[in-house]
Design a protein around this motif. Sequence first.
Motif, PDB file in Angstrom:
ATOM      1  N   THR A 112      71.348  64.810  46.682  1.00  0.00           N
ATOM      2  CA  THR A 112      70.408  63.854  47.271  1.00  0.00           C
ATOM      3  C   THR A 112      69.465  64.587  48.225  1.00  0.00           C
ATOM      4  N   ASP A 141      79.040  57.057  48.678  1.00  0.00           N
ATOM      5  CA  ASP A 141      77.920  56.631  49.523  1.00  0.00           C
ATOM      6  C   ASP A 141      78.388  56.814  50.975  1.00  0.00           C
ATOM      7  N   ASN A 197      68.807  54.335  52.287  1.00  0.00           N
ATOM      8  CA  ASN A 197      68.340  53.181  51.535  1.00  0.00           C
ATOM      9  C   ASN A 197      67.854  52.118  52.499  1.00  0.00           C
ATOM     10  N   PHE A 211      73.214  62.795  60.117  1.00  0.00           N
ATOM     11  CA  PHE A 211      73.586  64.188  59.811  1.00  0.00           C
ATOM     12  C   PHE A 211      74.857  64.187  58.974  1.00  0.00           C
ATOM     13  N   GLY A 212      74.897  63.277  57.969  1.00  0.00           N
ATOM     14  CA  GLY A 212      76.025  63.232  57.039  1.00  0.00           C
ATOM     15  C   GLY A 212      75.645  63.975  55.774  1.00  0.00           C
ATOM     16  N   ASN A 213      76.151  63.526  54.645  1.00  0.00           N
ATOM     17  CA  ASN A 213      75.863  64.202  53.385  1.00  0.00           C
ATOM     18  C   ASN A 213      74.353  64.374  53.180  1.00  0.00           C
ATOM     19  N   VAL A 214      73.629  63.290  53.301  1.00  0.00           N
ATOM     20  CA  VAL A 214      72.207  63.323  52.964  1.00  0.00           C
ATOM     21  C   VAL A 214      71.393  64.032  54.046  1.00  0.00           C
ATOM     22  N   ALA A 222      70.239  57.689  57.606  1.00  0.00           N
ATOM     23  CA  ALA A 222      71.513  57.131  58.085  1.00  0.00           C
ATOM     24  C   ALA A 222      71.734  55.724  57.531  1.00  0.00           C
ATOM     25  N   ARG A 278      80.440  52.218  49.539  1.00  0.00           N
ATOM     26  CA  ARG A 278      80.437  52.599  50.951  1.00  0.00           C
ATOM     27  C   ARG A 278      81.576  51.956  51.731  1.00  0.00           C
ATOM     28  N   SER A 320      75.513  59.354  64.574  1.00  0.00           N
ATOM     29  CA  SER A 320      75.654  58.008  65.146  1.00  0.00           C
ATOM     30  C   SER A 320      75.800  58.033  66.674  1.00  0.00           C
ATOM     31  N   ASN A 337      80.254  57.220  54.155  1.00  0.00           N
ATOM     32  CA  ASN A 337      81.678  57.378  54.507  1.00  0.00           C
ATOM     33  C   ASN A 337      82.627  57.500  53.317  1.00  0.00           C
TER      34      ASN A 337
END
Length: 427
Positions: free
Chosen positions: A198, A149, A334, A227-230, A311, A77, A251, A151
């Motif tokens: 994921t 992970d 996580n 609201f990113g990849n996951v 997030a 990350r 964010s 960013n």
Amino acid sequence: MNIYENTLAKIKKLADLLIKIGHDKTKVEELLKILSFPQRIIKVFIPLKRDNGELEIFEGYRVQHNNFLGPYKGGIRYFPEVNEDEIKTLALLMTLKCSLASLPLGGAKGGIKVDPKNLSEAELERLSREYVRKIYDFIGPDKDIPAPDVNTNSKIMDWMVNEYIKITQINADKNKLLATFTGKSIENGGIEGREEATGKGGEIVLNKLIEKMNLNKNELTVAIQGFGNVGYNVAKFLYKNGYKIIALSDSKGGIYSEKGFNPELVMECKKERGMISGCYCVGSVCDSRLGKDITNEEILELDVDVLIPAAVENVINKDNAHKVKAKIILEMANNPITEEADEILNQRGIIVVPDILANAGGVIVSYFEMLQNIENRKWNKEEVFQKLEEYLSQAFDKVWETSQKYQISLRNSALLMALDRLLKNFK
Ligand code: NAD
């Protein structure tokens, strides 16, 4: 207690139960002692020549927690708050996650203390390549396999694997070397579906849970933080499956509509505006009258059936755990819930699906990507998702049955099953 000790405390509490299910007391104590320390902590200082000619030094880590089950595996990350304690904790979670998912892999995690938003693309590439030059001796398909992970993404994995191959290619099979990193682009040895994996895994696990609870997904409301990849992918799959996504956030803040958002349109709008705020996209239209803005604190306290933190860590803690109204929390991030908050939620009867189960889809498909590279073949997305469902269903059933049998939370059950497999492989 720091975050690593906090996470260790969660597993140490299970010692008696491990003995009760048939493990030898000395072995249990020894394993828990071994897991209390990562096997290796690599700390690096990465020089980066900025575009303006100035030299800056960035701090980076690779923590290799445990390899009893196979080579270390875990994401990298880029985040301003990255620190040794956080990366150690995430590496420990990877050891447990890979064990629970029945993968022949151990646990690791890496990170660079940097805000990538402050770097140009060329700087980001130089930093990523330099990080690989600092850790290349410790990674490889049989040693340690990093992945994306927070960013980081397929473009960064492509730069990293390219740098790794440049450094180490003497007499080596290129396909096998590609398996040093997962989450690569498809053109560069990546696997179909890894980017969505994921989120897809979250959907599979939630579907299994609500089936056990006799709930109807078409009647369930969902709020997702991140609201990113996951976060985006889990929102997309749940929406397509009939769940109503009434709140989303990134964010900078969140949005709410009781009518339910269309996540794909919200993403298009976010890309145009640079933030999710104001992207009230319902069905096939985005309209300012269809929703309202909410804060990242408010999203966690909404009256929804399913709350999905997707997030960062520790967002549900002792200060807000008693305000959570959701019936189910699906931990896609996580460690989004602190130890104290976990106890409060448990006492309040809120069902928490733990991270090591809910977000294991990413590492499972990363494992398929490694196999694809090593065995030099190609899987299509349908095959990938079908296999993913097999792995996750098996893990879920094991966790569910154990939690029923011993009347323990899903988290304790997942940790118990992860430790059980580690003990069986611990000589
Ligand atoms: P990402 O960088 O793609 O997205 C992170 C999202 O969180 C962004 O939308 C960002 O705006 C938002 N965010 C950041 N800080 C926030 C805050 N304080 N409040 C609300 N939103 C905030 O990262 P990702 O890959 O989606 O990872 C998210 C979480 O999922 C992390 O905990 C990560 O460890 C975990 N995870 C990721 C994967 C994977 O395959 N990428 C696999 C397993 C677990």
